[in-house]
Scaffold this active site. Structure first.
Site, short mmCIF file in Angstrom:
data_model
loop_
_atom_site.label_atom_id
_atom_site.label_comp_id
_atom_site.label_asym_id
_atom_site.label_seq_id
_atom_site.Cartn_x
_atom_site.Cartn_y
_atom_site.Cartn_z
N ASP A 124 -8.08 -5.38 -0.60
CA ASP A 124 -8.35 -6.14 -1.57
C ASP A 124 -8.30 -7.72 -1.77
O ASP A 124 -8.67 -8.49 -2.08
CB ASP A 124 -8.07 -6.04 -3.24
CG ASP A 124 -7.80 -4.43 -3.31
OD1 ASP A 124 -9.20 -4.03 -3.54
OD2 ASP A 124 -7.78 -4.04 -3.70
N HIS A 158 0.87 -1.48 -0.28
CA HIS A 158 -0.20 0.01 0.22
C HIS A 158 1.24 0.96 0.02
O HIS A 158 1.86 0.75 0.49
CB HIS A 158 -0.99 0.20 1.44
CG HIS A 158 -2.42 0.59 1.02
ND1 HIS A 158 -2.19 2.12 1.01
CD2 HIS A 158 -3.20 0.36 0.54
CE1 HIS A 158 -3.24 3.03 0.97
NE2 HIS A 158 -4.17 2.23 -0.03
N1 COA Z 1 3.71 -7.84 -4.83
C1 COA Z 1 5.07 -8.18 -4.39
N2 COA Z 1 6.03 -6.65 -4.38
C2 COA Z 1 5.49 -5.77 -4.07
C3 COA Z 1 3.98 -5.18 -4.39
C4 COA Z 1 3.29 -6.77 -4.16
N3 COA Z 1 2.03 -6.63 -3.83
N4 COA Z 1 3.75 -3.60 -3.84
C5 COA Z 1 5.06 -3.71 -3.67
N5 COA Z 1 6.18 -3.79 -3.95
C6 COA Z 1 7.36 -4.07 -4.60
C7 COA Z 1 7.41 -3.21 -5.56
O1 COA Z 1 7.93 -4.14 -6.21
C8 COA Z 1 8.94 -2.66 -5.04
O2 COA Z 1 9.94 -3.18 -4.92
P1 COA Z 1 11.10 -2.62 -5.16
O3 COA Z 1 11.53 -1.06 -4.62
O4 COA Z 1 12.10 -3.39 -5.14
O5 COA Z 1 11.04 -2.29 -7.29
C9 COA Z 1 7.93 -1.99 -3.48
O6 COA Z 1 7.22 -3.07 -2.69
C10 COA Z 1 7.95 -0.44 -3.69
O7 COA Z 1 6.07 -0.65 -4.42
P2 COA Z 1 5.46 0.58 -5.42
O8 COA Z 1 5.01 0.12 -6.73
O9 COA Z 1 7.10 1.42 -5.75
O10 COA Z 1 5.18 1.02 -4.43
P3 COA Z 1 3.48 2.12 -5.10
O11 COA Z 1 3.29 2.63 -3.31
O12 COA Z 1 4.26 2.99 -5.81
O13 COA Z 1 2.45 0.38 -4.94
C11 COA Z 1 0.30 -0.61 -4.89
C12 COA Z 1 1.28 1.03 -3.80
C13 COA Z 1 -0.70 -1.12 -3.62
C14 COA Z 1 -0.19 -0.17 -6.20
C15 COA Z 1 1.31 -1.75 -4.97
O14 COA Z 1 1.77 -2.45 -3.84
C16 COA Z 1 1.25 -3.05 -5.43
O15 COA Z 1 0.69 -2.29 -7.16
N6 COA Z 1 0.29 -3.79 -5.25
C17 COA Z 1 -0.90 -5.02 -5.60
C18 COA Z 1 -1.45 -4.36 -6.18
C19 COA Z 1 -3.11 -4.28 -5.16
O16 COA Z 1 -3.03 -5.22 -4.65
N7 COA Z 1 -3.28 -3.15 -5.45
C20 COA Z 1 -4.72 -2.46 -3.93
C21 COA Z 1 -4.63 -0.92 -3.23
S1 COA Z 1 -5.17 -0.85 -1.80
#
Ligand code: COA
Length: 375
Positions: free
Chosen positions: A317, A266
């Site tokens: 979710d 998140h």
């Molecule tokens: N599974 C695996 N790795 C994850 C992850 C996940 N669900 N969520 C974050 N990470 C990792 C990223 O790959 C990144 O790793 P790195 O630093 O090695 O590149 C790090 O954690 C930071 O993630 P990032 O995507 O930059 O976080 P964000 O703040 O931009 O995005 C979300 C937040 C929620 C979009 C992201 O966690 C995600 O895509 N989650 C899955 C989708 C989801 O469940 N969305 C519902 C949100 S309520």
């Protein structure tokens, strides 16, 4: 970068992380505590109803008994879809159509049956708010009934939004305990500070566009798999994994391949999403009640594995997927259900935006070519 013209000197916050874009009094997130108008989500989930929470979000106070009775009456009367609207929407394609794409069109088209859709005075804002909030569930149910060739079930304004949604979708009177669980789900999803879809609703509102446009923008934004689309992806992942035995290996491989495990991580919560805790318990209860405890068990194992391997916690979710699945809701309707609830928060946000508006117009930092001449 060589050759680039630096027009804007400020730092770029990709994804606007940490950028404070507006003041808000609707919901707050402090560490792992989520509050709506000052009440914790745990308190509201335990003691409130979705209709009361909508009132709270829109009026900045809990209603008196009389205020709630009047609000419920006006809101629930709006669940009815006029025959000409039903006829029009039944004519839209449903084959190979994502329900969120259909819902986006349906929400937008409701404006065409509202002669006052452009008016933004307070009274009209609240009227359209009730109209859209009450109709979101019936719209999703209409989509499902249409694509499966079943007749549309009319709304019963004596019953709650949760009861009606399940009744209209499944075509049979829902179990009272399941209705209560679904009502709690609606409360949990109702608002979430400046999330991606609430922000897009506010951006549209900031141009002083109409409320139907604001909510259509929000539906389109919620549709994405990084936002509301994740709950659907969670259930598809659980089905793909198939069994407890395969779960740990599958998750480890996905993480090793740098794939995102849906339902985890998140932007704001780094110490856990309080809604996930409530939903985890609900998932355990409902999967037991419906005789499919393996879905919860598999989820709990994945939860442990992702925490151990990557230090990521589940978000709203993750456990909502097995909760909705146990209710008999088709998987591709999980995101539309999010809209059935979140529409109330979007409306609170656009009301707040109109009341203290300035158009959103950030800058982009130029990194492109310069000084080219057309030959
Ligand atoms: N599974 C695996 N790795 C994850 C992850 C996940 N669900 N969520 C974050 N990470 C990792 C990223 O790959 C990144 O790793 P790195 O630093 O090695 O590149 C790090 O954690 C930071 O993630 P990032 O995507 O930059 O976080 P964000 O703040 O931009 O995005 C979300 C937040 C929620 C979009 C992201 O966690 C995600 O895509 N989650 C899955 C989708 C989801 O469940 N969305 C519902 C949100 S309520």
């Amino acid at each position: 970068m060589s050759g680039a013209v630096e027009i804007y000197e400020g730092a770029v916050d990709k994804g606007l992380e940490g950028v404070v874009a507006c003041t808000t009094g609707i919901s707050s997130i402090v560490d792992a505590t989520l509050c709506f108008r000052g009440y914790t989500i745990e308190d509201l989930a335990a003691k409130s109803t979705f209709e009361e929470v909508i009132y709270l979000l829109w009026h900045d106070k809990l209603p008196s008994k009389e205020e709630l009775a009047l609000f419920r009456r006006e809101l629930l009367a709006e669940m009815t879809l006029a025959p000409e609207v039903v006829k029009h929407l039944q004519g839209l394609p449903t084959k190979n159509v994502h329900p969120m794409a259909w819902l986006r069109t349906a929400v937008s088209s409701l404006a065409l049956w509202d002669a006052d859709s452009q008016k933004l005075d307070l009274e009209n804002q609240k009227r359209i708010g009730k109209r859209l909030t009450a109709k979101m569930g019936p719209l999703v149910a209409l989509f499902e009934r249409t694509r499966t060739g079943k007749s549309f079930v009319a709304a019963n304004p004596e019953k709650s939004i949760a009861w009606n949604f399940l009744n209209m979708l499944l075509g049979k009177e829902p179990d009272a305990e399941i209705v209560h669980m679904f009502d709690v789900c609606l409360i949990l999803h109702a608002d979430h500070e400046l999330n991606c879809s609430a922000f897009s609703a506010r951006v549209t509102a900031s141009s002083m566009s109409d409320i139907y446009s604001d909510i259509t923008s929000a539906v389109g934004t919620l549709k994405g798999p990084l936002h509301g689309g994740a709950n659907e992806q969670v259930m598809l992942m659980l089905k793909k994994i198939g069994s407890m035995d395969a779960a740990v290996k599958w998750i480890k491989e996905a993480l090793a391949n740098k794939e995102k495990v849906m339902g985890f991580g998140h932007r704001v919560y780094k110490n856990g999403d309080p809604r996930a805790k409530i939903l985890r318990k609900m998932s355990e209860e409902i999967t037991k009640k419906t005789g499919q405890p393996h879905w919860y068990q598999m989820s709990a194992l994945i939860d442990d594995t992702v925490q151990k391997e990557k230090g990521l916690l589940p978000n709203v979710d993750f456990y909502s997927a097995t909760v909705y699945y146990s209710m008999g809701i088709p998987i591709d309707l999980f995101t539309p259900i999010f809209a059935v609830s979140r529409v109330s928060g979007w409306l609170a946000h656009v009301f707040e935006q109109y009341a203290n508006n300035r158009i959103y117009r950030p800058r982009g930092k130029w990194i492109g070519k310069e000084g080219l001449k057309h030959p």
